[in-house]
Design a protein around this motif. Sequence first.
Motif, PDB file in Angstrom:
ATOM      1  N   ARG A 114       0.833  -1.208   0.000  1.00  0.00           N
ATOM      2  CA  ARG A 114       0.000   0.000   0.000  1.00  0.00           C
ATOM      3  C   ARG A 114       0.863   1.252   0.000  1.00  0.00           C
ATOM      4  O   ARG A 114       0.582   2.214  -0.699  1.00  0.00           O
ATOM      5  N   GLU A 115       1.935   1.253   0.788  1.00  0.00           N
ATOM      6  CA  GLU A 115       2.784   2.447   0.878  1.00  0.00           C
ATOM      7  C   GLU A 115       3.525   2.708  -0.429  1.00  0.00           C
ATOM      8  O   GLU A 115       3.572   3.837  -0.902  1.00  0.00           O
ATOM      9  N   PHE A 116       4.100   1.662  -1.027  1.00  0.00           N
ATOM     10  CA  PHE A 116       4.788   1.850  -2.308  1.00  0.00           C
ATOM     11  C   PHE A 116       3.812   2.335  -3.377  1.00  0.00           C
ATOM     12  O   PHE A 116       4.131   3.222  -4.173  1.00  0.00           O
ATOM     13  N   ALA A 117       2.616   1.757  -3.400  1.00  0.00           N
ATOM     14  CA  ALA A 117       1.602   2.158  -4.382  1.00  0.00           C
ATOM     15  C   ALA A 117       1.190   3.611  -4.162  1.00  0.00           C
ATOM     16  O   ALA A 117       1.078   4.387  -5.121  1.00  0.00           O
ATOM     17  N   PHE A 118       0.986   3.983  -2.898  1.00  0.00           N
ATOM     18  CA  PHE A 118       0.610   5.363  -2.589  1.00  0.00           C
ATOM     19  C   PHE A 118       1.712   6.331  -3.029  1.00  0.00           C
ATOM     20  O   PHE A 118       1.434   7.346  -3.671  1.00  0.00           O
ATOM     21  N   LEU A 119       2.962   6.021  -2.693  1.00  0.00           N
ATOM     22  CA  LEU A 119       4.067   6.934  -3.021  1.00  0.00           C
ATOM     23  C   LEU A 119       4.237   7.084  -4.525  1.00  0.00           C
ATOM     24  O   LEU A 119       4.475   8.187  -5.026  1.00  0.00           O
ATOM     25  N   PHE A 120       4.109   5.987  -5.265  1.00  0.00           N
ATOM     26  CA  PHE A 120       4.231   6.091  -6.717  1.00  0.00           C
ATOM     27  C   PHE A 120       3.067   6.895  -7.303  1.00  0.00           C
ATOM     28  O   PHE A 120       3.270   7.752  -8.172  1.00  0.00           O
ATOM     29  N   THR A 121       1.859   6.646  -6.834  1.00  0.00           N
ATOM     30  CA  THR A 121       0.689   7.400  -7.300  1.00  0.00           C
ATOM     31  C   THR A 121       0.896   8.886  -7.027  1.00  0.00           C
ATOM     32  O   THR A 121       0.700   9.728  -7.916  1.00  0.00           O
ATOM     33  N   HIS A 122       1.302   9.205  -5.806  1.00  0.00           N
ATOM     34  CA  HIS A 122       1.538  10.596  -5.401  1.00  0.00           C
ATOM     35  C   HIS A 122       2.598  11.244  -6.298  1.00  0.00           C
ATOM     36  O   HIS A 122       2.401  12.342  -6.818  1.00  0.00           O
ATOM     37  N   GLY A 123       3.699  10.533  -6.511  1.00  0.00           N
ATOM     38  CA  GLY A 123       4.781  11.060  -7.347  1.00  0.00           C
ATOM     39  C   GLY A 123       4.366  11.269  -8.790  1.00  0.00           C
ATOM     40  O   GLY A 123       4.678  12.294  -9.400  1.00  0.00           O
ATOM     41  N   MET A 124       3.642  10.306  -9.357  1.00  0.00           N
ATOM     42  CA  MET A 124       3.227  10.439 -10.754  1.00  0.00           C
ATOM     43  C   MET A 124       2.253  11.601 -10.918  1.00  0.00           C
ATOM     44  O   MET A 124       2.330  12.346 -11.904  1.00  0.00           O
ATOM     45  N   LEU A 125       1.366  11.790  -9.960  1.00  0.00           N
ATOM     46  CA  LEU A 125       0.445  12.925 -10.047  1.00  0.00           C
ATOM     47  C   LEU A 125       1.198  14.255  -9.948  1.00  0.00           C
ATOM     48  O   LEU A 125       0.874  15.201 -10.675  1.00  0.00           O
ATOM     49  N   HIS A 126       2.215  14.317  -9.088  1.00  0.00           N
ATOM     50  CA  HIS A 126       3.045  15.532  -9.030  1.00  0.00           C
ATOM     51  C   HIS A 126       3.675  15.809 -10.391  1.00  0.00           C
ATOM     52  O   HIS A 126       3.668  16.941 -10.874  1.00  0.00           O
ATOM     53  N   ILE A 127       4.215  14.773 -11.009  1.00  0.00           N
ATOM     54  CA  ILE A 127       4.872  14.922 -12.314  1.00  0.00           C
ATOM     55  C   ILE A 127       3.892  15.430 -13.368  1.00  0.00           C
ATOM     56  O   ILE A 127       4.271  16.146 -14.272  1.00  0.00           O
TER      57      ILE A 127
END
Length: 160
Positions: A114-127
């Motif tokens: 869940r944490e890895f998925a959340f961090l990647f989602t968060h990062g991709m949305l920032h990008i």
Amino acid sequence: MVMKDDFAIYNETKFDIKPYQTDFMAIFQKIKTISNITDPLELSLIIVDAKEQLALNQKYRQKDYVADVITFALEEENSVDLLQLTGLRSLGDVFICYEKALEQAQTYNHSARREFAFLFTHGMLHILGYDHQTPAEEETMFNLQRKVLNDLQIHRIPIE
């Protein structure tokens, strides 16, 4: 010739990220779908250790702490020229610190998945240009994060 996405995952650590790669690919596709992105995208996800993440944060953001996720967006005004030249929308790089992800999974009492998925989602949305500087921006970005993770059934289930 139809161009395909160029989504690369690099692991610069000894940590085994294989269990999370399917989620990363699914998140990448889900964000493209809900954002109505039809252009082929180029994006790199790099898993690093705390030492490397601290160095990146100090050098490029002048921050003296280990961030969980750091993004470097490539898209600017000239991205249209780049798209015409390469056939790809070059988004940039998302760096996730695996130690920080594991630590936060424990802190928030949910799975590392869940944490890895959340961090990647968060990062991709920032990008892609989303941010959380104002309450309105935060609501938009966090609602998108929830939608992506809920649609993919990556839930915040407490660890017993």
